[in-house]
Structure formats: structure tokens, C-alpha cells
Enzyme design. Structure first.
Site, PDB file in Angstrom:
ATOM      1  N   GLU A 154      25.673  -3.827 -19.779  1.00 48.00           N
ATOM      2  CA  GLU A 154      26.123  -5.134 -20.278  1.00 48.00           C
ATOM      3  C   GLU A 154      24.975  -5.923 -20.885  1.00 48.00           C
ATOM      4  OE1 GLU A 154      27.352  -9.246 -20.643  1.00 48.00           O
ATOM      5  OE2 GLU A 154      25.691  -8.527 -19.439  1.00 48.00           O
ATOM      6  N   ASP A 212      23.838  -3.454 -14.116  1.00 50.31           N
ATOM      7  CA  ASP A 212      22.502  -3.539 -14.728  1.00 50.31           C
ATOM      8  C   ASP A 212      22.043  -4.990 -14.735  1.00 50.31           C
ATOM      9  OD1 ASP A 212      24.419  -4.229 -16.762  1.00 50.31           O
ATOM     10  OD2 ASP A 212      22.894  -3.903 -18.309  1.00 50.31           O
TER      11      ASP A 212
HETATM   12  N1  BES Z   1      26.911 -13.005 -17.271  1.00 53.49           N
HETATM   13  C1  BES Z   1      26.301 -13.231 -18.530  1.00 53.49           C
HETATM   14  C2  BES Z   1      27.112 -14.124 -19.454  1.00 53.49           C
HETATM   15  C3  BES Z   1      27.389 -15.513 -18.978  1.00 53.49           C
HETATM   16  C4  BES Z   1      26.500 -16.208 -18.172  1.00 53.49           C
HETATM   17  C5  BES Z   1      28.531 -16.122 -19.363  1.00 53.49           C
HETATM   18  C6  BES Z   1      26.788 -17.490 -17.740  1.00 53.49           C
HETATM   19  C7  BES Z   1      28.817 -17.421 -18.973  1.00 53.49           C
HETATM   20  C8  BES Z   1      27.943 -18.093 -18.139  1.00 53.49           C
HETATM   21  C9  BES Z   1      26.047 -11.891 -19.198  1.00 53.49           C
HETATM   22  O1  BES Z   1      25.472 -10.959 -18.317  1.00 53.49           O
HETATM   23  C10 BES Z   1      25.067 -12.065 -20.315  1.00 53.49           C
HETATM   24  O2  BES Z   1      23.942 -12.384 -20.033  1.00 53.49           O
HETATM   25  N2  BES Z   1      25.477 -11.831 -21.549  1.00 53.49           N
HETATM   26  C11 BES Z   1      24.568 -11.886 -22.639  1.00 53.49           C
HETATM   27  C12 BES Z   1      25.098 -11.134 -23.811  1.00 53.49           C
HETATM   28  C13 BES Z   1      24.807  -9.659 -23.768  1.00 53.49           C
HETATM   29  C14 BES Z   1      25.321  -8.990 -25.011  1.00 53.49           C
HETATM   30  C15 BES Z   1      23.343  -9.371 -23.585  1.00 53.49           C
HETATM   31  C16 BES Z   1      24.351 -13.294 -23.074  1.00 53.49           C
HETATM   32  O3  BES Z   1      25.227 -14.157 -22.927  1.00 53.49           O
HETATM   33  O4  BES Z   1      23.257 -13.556 -23.592  1.00 53.49           O
HETATM   34 MN    MN Z   2      26.423 -10.953 -16.534  1.00 57.57          MN
HETATM   35 MN    MN Z   3      23.265 -11.473 -18.194  1.00 56.10          MN
END
Ligand code: BES
Ligand code: MN
Ligand code: MN
Length: 456
Positions: A152, A88
Site C-alpha cells: 500500500e 507494510d
Molecule cells: N493510511 C494512509 C492514508 C490515510 C491516512 C488516509 C490518514 C486518511 C487519513 C495510507 O497508508 C497512505 O499513507 N496512503 C498514501 C498513498 C499511497 C499511494 C502511498 C498517502 O496518502 O500518502
Molecule cells: Mn495506511
Molecule cells: Mn501510509
């Protein structure tokens, strides 16, 4: 190594075509309008896993979007790697800022522009192709399981249940994830931690209806003004967060650990220039690297209220709202932080307004051990592929489900990401460099080789 390089060279065009096909699906999990597209993406991923050589491929239904599973068990005595990723993506808006449409992947200057190019389609698909490579060249040295989810970006609400119900199926020795960033291709790095998250939404209600701002303004509290005052008070003059108890139990790094962290190459001038800012901002006493890696933070993600249409309308709005998130570090419990936020925000509200606070999703922070076989395998794989040792870094983002893997399955995660912070994740013009895509496909089989050897 040569076998890997040759296979990639011979299949380059197809590897790119397939990624482009994956990127054309607008698999926006946050927006129900795209439900069929998200479901179709899961089917596509399943098909590609099968083509690459996976067995037991299944599009596993959940109460939300499905989880795609597939595996190749070559010998139950050998170690098993569980690959996690997500198909996603974030919504593409503001759409008008994209130079080319977000779901029509475009190659420009060696970069693939599309929503999800880096986060996480381009990155998890490297694993599918690296798996194909190992199958085709007879070099898969251990067992592999894939678990690619579709929620995610909206908090992985149904993954926890799936993991809890599938302990046996998901049994593995390590989780391997490419969904984080490297410092640069010249300075490869390996993330050793992720921050946790607590996501809140607040509403400040003033009068029972929108009012004429001349007739009532100055005599009735303006919820937009009050909301801004309340939000502003959440940081003090040192940019410390003022919520009582917020810093309780925050893990403190030793001077040596902080020194090591700050040794990672970081060009502050280039950072400011890239972002078009004159100066950085943050908690007093900490460097930029520390502010985004080892310290907790609080951000307003969105704020609205009153008239925002064209022209001018004189109005005292009845209410104002904001979405506020906090990034958490080891020692902080996201449920507790959510409770503390709610209690504090309600407490600081003046009597002239009513405040309501709801907690959205959250997740725990995570720190990877650096002395494990899997971490060493990743470290050595990167060193071999890049010709340089990776620098350990702490990532600022969150993958809340990682802590749950440890809780539910009792296994650690290795974060072998190949993105760049400048890839515009969640922003317009997200991109992934073609170089990174192929470098990832080259590095992953080396991880498996090292992991199998070091596990002996
Ligand atoms: N891949 C990201 C997280 C990420 C990006 C970690 C760059 C380290 C470096 C992930 O898809 C993401 O966006 N996570 C969200 C949290 C989620 C609960 C929506 C975030 O970090 O905001
Ligand atoms: Mn991600
Ligand atoms: Mn993300």
C-alpha cells in the site's frame, strides 16, 4: 455489548502482545533491503488469521509482495464483508528523531510507539482480534473475508491485478477499512471520502557537469535556482495551483455541504500549537478543514541537488531534482493531471536548462455514500461504542485502491478508521493509543451485528 467487553478484558494482555510482535517486523515495502522481513510479516499475518479462525488462508504471491487472504463463510445466504488493510509500513527515517527505536514497540503514557502502530498494523489487527472475538463468542453474524496487502505504501502496484483475477473469491457486499483517522476519541467521526493522488518526479539539468560557482556562477543557469523558481510558480498569490486545466471538473460542494463540513469541531489554535507554527497556509477562500478535505493540493515531498555534505563547497550543480505530489478530489482524473503537470512543467522551463518529468503512481479519489446499509451500520456501531454520534468528515489522505474496489468488484467501501491525525503517520514517533486499539476491537463486532441486522 457486555460479552464483547468481557472478552476484550480477559484477553487484553495477549491482544497487545500480538500487536507488539507484528510491529517488530520491519516491513518496509519501499526498501528492498527489507524484503525478507516483509515476506515474514505476511506469513505472520496468515498464521494469526488461521489462529483467529479463518479458513482458506493463503499467502498469495504477486509480482511484488504477497497478499494475505483468509475467510469465514458461515452461510452463503448471509451478507459478506471484505476487510482490507496493509501490513507494510513507511520507512522510519529520519531515524535519529525517534525517542525509541521504530521496530521495538514501546508503551509510553498509554500509547504504543512504533512504525506502523497506527498505519496500518494497529488498525488492521483490530479486525483480526474482533474476528477472533466473534468466533470465540459465537457471534459472527455474517461472512467475512480478509485481504491484507504488503504494497500500500508504495502504490499497490499488484493489488489491482489480484483483484481483477479474483472476482469470485473476493465477492462481497461491502469493503470495510480501518486505515484513516477520527477527529478525536471525544468527537468520533467517520470519513466519507479520500483524496486521489498523482505523484511526479522532476529533474532540471543545467550544464553537463558540476561547475566552479565563482568561475561560472552568474553566467550559467543554476538548476537549483531554476527548479525553485519553477516550483514557486506552481502556486499563485492566492495559493491556487497554476497548472492550466488543473481545476477543470473539480467537484464543487454546495453551500450547505460546506457549512456541514465546517461544523465539525476544529480548534485552529490547538492545531497550530501542535505543529509549532504561527499561522496556517493555503488556498484563499477555504478553511483548513476544506483545504485538506475537499480541495486539491500540490506539495513538494523532497528536493535535492548540489552539495549537501558537511562544511561548504562552492559549486554550481549540474542538476536539481524534486518529488512533487498532488492530492486530487472528485472530478479529477489522476492520469490526466499527471499529463497536465508534465506538459506545464516542461513548458515553463527556460531554455537554459533541460527538464524531465516522470509520473510515479497515482490513484483516484473516493467518496462514500452515507445512505448505505454499511455506512449506517458503522455509524450506529460508533454511536453505541462511543456514546456519541460520529461526525462525517473528508479525509485528506489517499488509499488509491478503494476506487478500484468499486470499479472491479462493484462494491462500496466504509472507512471506519480509529487513528488520529496526530498519530505521526509517516513521521518519526508514530503511535497508536491503547485506548483506540481496544475501542476499535469493541466497535467492529457492533458493525457486524448492525450490518447483518440492517441487511435483512
Ligand atoms: N493510511 C494512509 C492514508 C490515510 C491516512 C488516509 C490518514 C486518511 C487519513 C495510507 O497508508 C497512505 O499513507 N496512503 C498514501 C498513498 C499511497 C499511494 C502511498 C498517502 O496518502 O500518502
Ligand atoms: Mn495506511
Ligand atoms: Mn501510509
Amino acid at each position: 455489548m457486555q460479552v464483547i467487553k468481557n472478552y476484550i478484558e480477559q484477553n487484553k494482555a495477549r491482544f497487545l502482545d500480538e500487536l507488539f510482535a507484528l510491529l517488530r517486523f520491519p516491513s518496509i515495502s519501499a526498501d528492498p533491503k527489507y524484503k525478507d522481513d516483509v515476506l515474514n510479516t505476511a506469513e505472520f499475518v496468515a498464521e494469526k488469521l488461521k489462529e483467529a479462525g479463518a479458513d482458506q488462508v493463503e499467502v498469495c504471491t504477486t509480482d511484488g509482495y504477497p497478499i494475505v487472504y483468509g475467510e469465514k463463510i458461515i452461510d452463503s445466504q448471509l451478507p459478506t464483508v471484505l476487510v482490507y488493510g496493509h501490513y507494510d509500513v513507511q520507512p522510519p527515517d529520519p531515524i535519529e528523531l525517534w525517542h525509541t527505536p521504530p521496530f521495538e514497540p514501546t508503551l509510553r503514557d498509554g500509547k504504543i510507539y512504533a512504525r506502523g502502530a497506527c498505519d496500518d498494523k494497529g488498525q488492521f489487527y483490530m479486525h483480526v482480534k474482533a474476528f477472533e472475538l466473534m468466533m470465540q463468542t459465537g457471534s459472527l453474524p455474517c461472512n467475512i473475508k480478509f485481504m491484507i496487502e504488503g504494497e500500500e505504501e508504495v502504490g499497490s502496484d499488484n493489488l489491482g491485478k489480484f483483484v481483477a483475477q479474483n472476482h469470485e473469491r473476493l465477492k462481497a457486499d461491502v469493503v470495510l477499512i480501518s486505515d484513516t483517522s477520527m477527529l478525536s476519541m471525544e468527537t468520533p467521526s467517520l470519513e466519507t471520502g479520500l483524496r486521489g493522488l498523482a505523484y511526479m518526479e522532476v529533474e532540471v539539468q543545467g550544464p553537463n557537469r558540476d561547475l566552479h560557482s565563482g568561475v561560472y556562477g552568474g553566467a550559467v543557469a543554476n538548476p537549483a535556482t531554476i527548479l525553485c523558481q519553477m516550483i514557486a510558480s506552481l502556486h499563485d498569490e492566492n495559493n491556487h495551483i497554476t497548472i492550466p486545466g488543473f481545476y477543470d471538473n473539480v467537484a464543487v460542494l454546495s453551500d450547505a455541504e460546506r457549512k456541514a463540513l465546517n461544523e465539525a469541531p476544529f480548534d485552529l489554535e490547538a492545531y497550530k500549537e501542535d505543529l509549532g507554527i504561527e499561522d496556517v497556509w493555503g488556498e484563499a477562500g477555504y478553511s483548513t478543514i476544506e483545504r485538506t478535505g475537499i480541495r486539491p493540493t500540490l506539495e513538494v515531498n523532497g528536493i535535492w541537488g548540489g552539495y549537501t555534505g558537511p562544511g561548504a563547497k562552492t559549486v554550481l550543480p549540474a542538476k536539481a531534482n524534486a518529488k512533487i505530489s498532488m492530492r486530487l478530489v472528485p472530478g479529477q482524473d489522476w492520469q490526466r493531471i499527471s499529463d497536465l503537470f508534465k506538459a506545464h512543467f516542461e513548458k515553463i522551463a527556460p531554455k537554459s536548462v533541460k527538464v524531465s518529468v516522470v509520473a510515479h503512481h497515482g490513484g483516484a479519489p473516493y467518496v462514500t455514500p452515507v445512505d448505505s446499509v454499511a455506512f449506517k451500520a458503522a455509524h450506529n456501531a460508533i454511536e453505541e461504542a462511543f456514546g456519541k454520534e460520529p461526525v462525517p468528515t473528508r479525509g485528506g489522505g489517499s488509499i488509491p485502491i478503494v476506487a478500484l474496489f468499486e470499479e472491479e468488484l462493484g462494491i462500496k467501501t466504509v472507512l471506519m478508521g480509529f487513528g488520529l491525525d496526530s498519530d505521526n503517520l509517516h513521521s518519526p514517533n508514530e503511535k497508536y493509543d491503547v485506548f483506540n486499539y481496544f475501542k476499535g476491537i469493541e466497535t467492529i463486532p457492533l458493525f457486524y451485528k448492525n450490518f447483518a441486522e440492517l441487511s435483512k
